[in-house]
Write a protein that holds these residues in place. Structure first.
Motif, mmCIF file in Angstrom:
data_model
loop_
_atom_site.group_PDB
_atom_site.id
_atom_site.type_symbol
_atom_site.label_atom_id
_atom_site.label_comp_id
_atom_site.label_asym_id
_atom_site.label_seq_id
_atom_site.Cartn_x
_atom_site.Cartn_y
_atom_site.Cartn_z
ATOM 1 N N ASP A 1 -13.568 -75.428 -105.399
ATOM 2 C CA ASP A 1 -13.559 -74.599 -104.384
ATOM 3 C C ASP A 1 -12.345 -73.513 -104.622
ATOM 4 N N ASP A 2 -12.075 -72.627 -103.684
ATOM 5 C CA ASP A 2 -11.200 -71.360 -104.110
ATOM 6 C C ASP A 2 -9.884 -71.687 -104.538
ATOM 7 N N TYR A 3 -9.326 -72.877 -103.961
ATOM 8 C CA TYR A 3 -7.868 -73.446 -104.438
ATOM 9 C C TYR A 3 -7.827 -74.489 -105.419
ATOM 10 N N SER A 4 -8.932 -74.939 -105.944
ATOM 11 C CA SER A 4 -8.651 -76.218 -106.946
ATOM 12 C C SER A 4 -8.110 -75.817 -108.421
ATOM 13 N N ALA A 5 -8.250 -74.499 -108.759
ATOM 14 C CA ALA A 5 -7.464 -74.044 -109.819
ATOM 15 C C ALA A 5 -5.998 -74.176 -109.968
ATOM 16 N N TYR A 6 -5.617 -74.072 -108.655
ATOM 17 C CA TYR A 6 -4.306 -74.257 -108.312
ATOM 18 C C TYR A 6 -3.736 -75.534 -107.969
ATOM 19 N N MET A 7 -4.247 -76.538 -107.795
ATOM 20 C CA MET A 7 -4.289 -77.850 -107.645
ATOM 21 C C MET A 7 -3.642 -78.585 -108.851
ATOM 22 N N GLU A 8 -2.731 -79.632 -108.792
ATOM 23 C CA GLU A 8 -2.175 -80.636 -109.722
ATOM 24 C C GLU A 8 -3.418 -81.229 -110.688
ATOM 25 N N ILE A 9 -3.163 -81.049 -111.851
ATOM 26 C CA ILE A 9 -4.348 -81.434 -112.708
ATOM 27 C C ILE A 9 -4.757 -82.890 -112.532
ATOM 28 N N ASP A 10 -3.777 -83.778 -112.751
ATOM 29 C CA ASP A 10 -4.182 -85.272 -112.659
ATOM 30 C C ASP A 10 -4.997 -85.747 -111.401
ATOM 31 N N SER A 11 -4.565 -85.015 -110.124
ATOM 32 C CA SER A 11 -4.939 -85.261 -108.835
ATOM 33 C C SER A 11 -6.277 -84.846 -109.057
ATOM 34 N N MET A 12 -6.693 -83.668 -109.624
ATOM 35 C CA MET A 12 -7.947 -83.126 -109.534
ATOM 36 C C MET A 12 -9.027 -84.081 -110.235
ATOM 37 N N LYS A 13 -8.336 -84.536 -111.230
ATOM 38 C CA LYS A 13 -9.130 -85.490 -112.277
ATOM 39 C C LYS A 13 -10.000 -86.632 -111.306
ATOM 40 N N LEU A 14 -9.473 -86.980 -110.138
ATOM 41 C CA LEU A 14 -10.343 -87.743 -109.291
ATOM 42 C C LEU A 14 -11.467 -87.372 -108.760
ATOM 43 N N PHE A 15 -11.697 -85.995 -108.754
ATOM 44 C CA PHE A 15 -13.193 -85.275 -108.223
ATOM 45 C C PHE A 15 -13.808 -84.814 -109.222
ATOM 46 N N ASP A 16 -13.692 -85.037 -110.376
ATOM 47 C CA ASP A 16 -14.090 -84.219 -111.584
ATOM 48 C C ASP A 16 -15.636 -84.895 -112.150
ATOM 49 N N GLY A 17 -16.014 -86.230 -111.344
ATOM 50 C CA GLY A 17 -17.438 -86.743 -111.590
ATOM 51 C C GLY A 17 -17.104 -87.877 -112.753
ATOM 52 N N ASP A 18 -15.966 -87.964 -113.418
ATOM 53 C CA ASP A 18 -15.916 -89.028 -114.408
ATOM 54 C C ASP A 18 -14.790 -89.766 -113.798
ATOM 55 N N GLN A 19 -15.312 -91.080 -113.559
ATOM 56 C CA GLN A 19 -14.327 -91.980 -113.022
ATOM 57 C C GLN A 19 -13.299 -92.561 -113.862
ATOM 58 N N LEU A 20 -13.351 -92.244 -115.081
ATOM 59 C CA LEU A 20 -12.379 -92.510 -116.335
ATOM 60 C C LEU A 20 -11.400 -91.492 -116.426
ATOM 61 N N SER A 21 -11.776 -90.266 -116.106
ATOM 62 C CA SER A 21 -11.172 -88.886 -116.717
ATOM 63 C C SER A 21 -9.525 -89.105 -117.084
ATOM 64 N N LEU A 22 -8.965 -89.551 -115.851
ATOM 65 C CA LEU A 22 -7.446 -89.782 -115.521
ATOM 66 C C LEU A 22 -6.965 -91.105 -116.349
ATOM 67 N N GLU A 23 -7.507 -91.870 -116.472
ATOM 68 C CA GLU A 23 -7.257 -93.168 -117.289
ATOM 69 C C GLU A 23 -7.240 -92.779 -118.564
ATOM 70 N N LYS A 24 -8.501 -92.512 -119.262
ATOM 71 C CA LYS A 24 -8.772 -92.084 -120.514
ATOM 72 C C LYS A 24 -8.228 -90.692 -121.146
ATOM 73 N N HIS A 25 -7.593 -90.086 -120.106
ATOM 74 C CA HIS A 25 -6.936 -88.756 -120.727
ATOM 75 C C HIS A 25 -8.117 -87.874 -121.240
ATOM 76 N N ARG A 26 -9.183 -87.622 -120.082
ATOM 77 C CA ARG A 26 -10.010 -86.434 -120.793
ATOM 78 C C ARG A 26 -10.221 -85.338 -119.619
ATOM 79 N N CYS A 27 -10.478 -84.089 -120.118
ATOM 80 C CA CYS A 27 -10.572 -82.919 -119.366
ATOM 81 C C CYS A 27 -11.857 -82.637 -119.445
ATOM 82 N N ILE A 28 -12.622 -82.669 -117.983
ATOM 83 C CA ILE A 28 -14.084 -81.978 -118.431
ATOM 84 C C ILE A 28 -14.230 -80.585 -118.244
ATOM 85 N N HIS A 29 -14.834 -80.030 -119.178
ATOM 86 C CA HIS A 29 -15.010 -78.606 -119.283
ATOM 87 C C HIS A 29 -16.766 -78.309 -119.143
#
Length: 83
Positions: free
Chosen positions: A35-63
């Protein structure tokens, strides 16, 4: 402190299109497109919404990467590292 080496400009994505073999272009974190503000949100919190259930736990950034020739888009996981 951990962070994405691509987001922090320490490395570039070296990915090639599965269709035509052209070098892919990084379009940034997937969560920046939510959304318009997601780029300004806290990165670890946004990892909960990136479609990768383990991105926060496994330290992955989805590009999102895009092929400039055939316009295909792909999602790739970048391993966060120590900064």
């Amino acid at each position: 402190m951990r962070g994405c080496p691509v987001c922090n400009g320490l490395t570039e994505i070296d990915q090639f299109c599965e269709t035509c073999g052209e070098s892919m272009v990084d379009k940034g974190k997937l969560t920046d497109y939510l959304d318009d503000y997601s780029a300004y949100m806290e990165i670890d919190s946004m990892k909960l919404f990136d479609g990768d259930q383990l991105s926060l736990e496994k330290h992955r950034c989805i590009h999102m990467v895009s092929c400039p020739t055939c316009k295909n888009d792909y999602l790739i996981a970048i391993k966060d590292g120590s900064l």
